[in-house]
Design a protein around this motif. Structure first.
Motif, PDB file in Angstrom:
ATOM      1  N   GLY A  80       0.792  -1.220   0.000  1.00  0.00           N
ATOM      2  CA  GLY A  80       0.000   0.000   0.000  1.00  0.00           C
ATOM      3  C   GLY A  80       0.824   1.268   0.000  1.00  0.00           C
ATOM      4  O   GLY A  80       0.269   2.377  -0.026  1.00  0.00           O
ATOM      5  N   TYR A  81       2.142   1.143   0.010  1.00  0.00           N
ATOM      6  CA  TYR A  81       2.997   2.330   0.051  1.00  0.00           C
ATOM      7  C   TYR A  81       2.798   3.203  -1.182  1.00  0.00           C
ATOM      8  O   TYR A  81       2.939   4.428  -1.118  1.00  0.00           O
TER       9      TYR A  81
ATOM     10  N   GLU B 252      11.503  10.624  -0.205  1.00  0.00           N
ATOM     11  CA  GLU B 252      12.028   9.601   0.700  1.00  0.00           C
ATOM     12  C   GLU B 252      13.070   8.733   0.005  1.00  0.00           C
ATOM     13  O   GLU B 252      14.101   8.389   0.592  1.00  0.00           O
ATOM     14  N   SER B 253      12.831   8.392  -1.258  1.00  0.00           N
ATOM     15  CA  SER B 253      13.799   7.587  -2.004  1.00  0.00           C
ATOM     16  C   SER B 253      15.084   8.362  -2.249  1.00  0.00           C
ATOM     17  O   SER B 253      16.184   7.794  -2.190  1.00  0.00           O
ATOM     18  N   LEU B 254      14.960   9.654  -2.557  1.00  0.00           N
ATOM     19  CA  LEU B 254      16.151  10.473  -2.771  1.00  0.00           C
ATOM     20  C   LEU B 254      16.987  10.527  -1.492  1.00  0.00           C
ATOM     21  O   LEU B 254      18.221  10.437  -1.543  1.00  0.00           O
TER      22      LEU B 254
ATOM     23  N   PRO C 182       7.621   1.199  -5.834  1.00  0.00           N
ATOM     24  CA  PRO C 182       6.823   1.651  -6.979  1.00  0.00           C
ATOM     25  C   PRO C 182       7.680   1.995  -8.195  1.00  0.00           C
ATOM     26  O   PRO C 182       8.873   2.287  -8.096  1.00  0.00           O
ATOM     27  N   PHE C 183       7.044   1.975  -9.356  1.00  0.00           N
ATOM     28  CA  PHE C 183       7.748   2.167 -10.626  1.00  0.00           C
ATOM     29  C   PHE C 183       8.529   3.477 -10.655  1.00  0.00           C
ATOM     30  O   PHE C 183       9.689   3.508 -11.072  1.00  0.00           O
ATOM     31  N   ALA C 184       7.881   4.578 -10.244  1.00  0.00           N
ATOM     32  CA  ALA C 184       8.540   5.885 -10.336  1.00  0.00           C
ATOM     33  C   ALA C 184       9.798   5.927  -9.480  1.00  0.00           C
ATOM     34  O   ALA C 184      10.819   6.519  -9.869  1.00  0.00           O
TER      35      ALA C 184
END
Length: 534
Positions: A296-297, A308-310, A369-371
């Motif tokens: 669900g993220y 957050e990924s960066l 997720p894809f992005a």
């Protein structure tokens, strides 16, 4: 058998090609079927053909051998030595050669029986010979490595997998290549551990020079094998009868059909990479970076997820990327894509000055997720030193990310791979060879990574990851017992594949203009023209 005397010929164009052309003009069936033409047309010092039973490849070889032996030296003529593993094969081959001599209307002697001395002074080797006015001959004999010492020409080893000492026979045959001969090896399979299959794997792995040819029974049928059977029997061809005939042939061979008809060596279901080999190439200096998000993220706002990924990239990846050497290395990568069920694994490689390929780290993404996968992937690629080539798993959902990567970094630099049995067959042997030669090293000393590499199995004679998944034994084991599917092994093989591809390297060097240029005017520290700065 006596053949009508004719003058020796020196063909500039293959008479077989003329016969095929005439047949096409007259709307007649071609002499050789498509796969037979491809075998004859494959010219190499060493060529190896793995084939189905009873598809007429030896018959096509005889057609080519007669052309060679009947030609003068200036036209490429030379002796031909045929080695079958029993006398019946030898007789069948020499009779096929005699048939082709008559078809070509060539001058030649009758088939002569003779003997050659053996290493054992009390034994002799029976031979069958056809001699041509060119001075060359076709000699069919039994297989003994000593038979070829001091000979020169083309050596044909038929049903090589069934010769009692193929390794020694090949050693003697390949010595002929020093003076410009050729070695043609033809066979169905006789087990995965047979020297014939080992020869094929060596060529695929790049350990031995040679050209490979492969034709299964179904491929031969698609090229017209059953139609040729109908032509010889004088019966009409129908698609229904062809299907029934194919089924009957496979039914006849039963459990042996895969090896006898589909070119799949038997007894090949074990692990592809030994534990000792994999562990011998590991390093504790190569970390595994794992990023996993809960179910669900993906429903969170995208800008929050990207931020957050960066932050993760700059905290975990940036120090590793900044520590990579800049001079004397070239970078490659392989990526196996997964979204929810499987992992995405990004495997970078650094090719060093001594051409060894080191793994600096590995990244695993689960339920990302894809992005964000795109963001993390691009973050790494942009910081790899002297990045040249990458290879992506472009199947299914991976196709979009692979296309976006190629658009960003160049379609000439990103290989979009559709993993298939053929790809595994061609690229797993070189990957294993790189591990064995210690040119691929630095594998993370990690239980899951080594487990993925050990998950590679021989499936129908081809190294690949079986369909069955394995439980993950790492840190996520307590979080729902997530599973792996050899993802790291595929990423590693893709990285090795990328490192072996041809690469276009572009560079720009600024060249200062000559002060004598008629339009050059010195202004300050630079030279300018009326249209801009050089």
């Amino acid at each position: 058998m006596k053949l009508a005397p004719q003058q020796p010929i020196e063909p500039q164009r293959s008479p077989l090609a003329d016969i095929i052309s005439v047949g096409q003009i007259l709307d007649m069936p071609v002499v050789l079927l498509g796969y037979q033409q491809r075998w004859v047309g494959l010219r190499a010092p060493l060529k190896v053909g793995e084939k189905s039973r009873r598809i007429g490849l030896t018959w096509a070889e005889a057609a080519d051998n007669v052309l060679v032996a009947a030609s003068a030296t200036v036209a490429g003529g030379m002796n031909v030595y045929y080695l079958g593993y029993n006398q019946d094969m030898t007789v069948e081959y020499i009779q096929a050669c005699a048939m082709w001599v008559r078809a070509y209307n060539y001058a030649a002697s009758e088939i002569e029986e003779g003997i050659w001395p053996d290493e054992d002074p009390d034994k002799y080797i029976k031979t069958y010979t056809i001699t041509f006015p060119s001075g060359y001959r076709i000699v069919a004999l039994t297989s003994r490595p000593s038979n070829l010492r001091g000979r020169q020409g083309i050596v044909v080893i038929d049903e090589a997998a069934f010769h009692p000492d193929l390794a020694e026979l090949l050693k003697a045959a390949l010595a002929l290549l020093i003076w410009g001969g050729e070695v043609h090896v033809i066979s169905t399979h006789n087990g995965a551990d047979n020297p014939f299959n080992e020869l094929i794997q060596e060529i695929r792995a790049g350990k031995r020079q040679g050209e490979l040819f492969r034709c299964t029974f179904k491929e031969a049928v698609a090229d017209g094998l059953y139609k040729r059977v109908c032509l010889r029997k004088g019966i009409a061809w129908t698609a229904e009868e062809e299907d029934a005939w194919v089924q009957s042939v496979y039914g006849f061979y039963g459990d042996a059909a895969e090896e006898e008809l589909d070119c799949i060596p038997a007894q090949g279901g074990g692990a592809f990479l030994s534990l000792a080999l994999v562990e011998g190439r590991t390093s504790r200096d190569s970390p595994v970076l794992r990023l996993s998000y809960p179910p669900g993220y993906e429903t969170l706002a995208e800008h929050l997820r990207l931020a957050e990924s960066l932050e993760w990239c700059e905290r975990e990846l940036l120090p590793l990327l900044q520590s990579l050497p800049i001079i004397g290395v070239q970078s490659y990568y392989g990526m196996d894509f997964g979204r929810s069920g499987d992992l995405s694994v990004f495997w970078p490689l650094l090719k060093e000055r001594d051409l060894r390929k080191r793994t600096p780290f590995v990244v695993e993404l689960r339920n990302v997720p894809f992005a964000q996968q795109r963001q993390i992937k691009f973050y790494i690629i942009r910081r790899l030193p002297n990045f040249l080539k990458g290879a992506d798993d472009a199947r299914g959902n991976g196709s979009q990310l692979s296309e976006e990567t190629a658009t960003e970094f160049g379609f000439n630099r990103i290989e979009r791979v559709m993993l298939s049995e053929g790809w595994y067959r061609d690229n797993m042997p070189p990957f294993k060879a790189a591990l064995e030669d210690d040119t691929f090293y630095g594998i993370p000393a990690d239980q899951d990574i080594t487990g993925d590499l050990r998950a590679l199995r021989m499936v129908k004679g081809v190294a690949r990851v079986p369909e069955k998944r394995t439980n993950e034994k790492g840190d996520n084991a307590s979080k729902g017992a997530a599973k792996r599917h050899g993802d790291a092994a595929i990423a590693a093989a893709l990285a090795d594949f990328a490192s072996r591809q041809e690469t276009e390297i572009f560079a720009f060097h600024r060249v200062p203009p000559s002060a004598s240029h008629p339009r050059a005017i010195q202004r300050g520290a630079g030279w300018r023209t009326q249209k801009g700065i050089w």
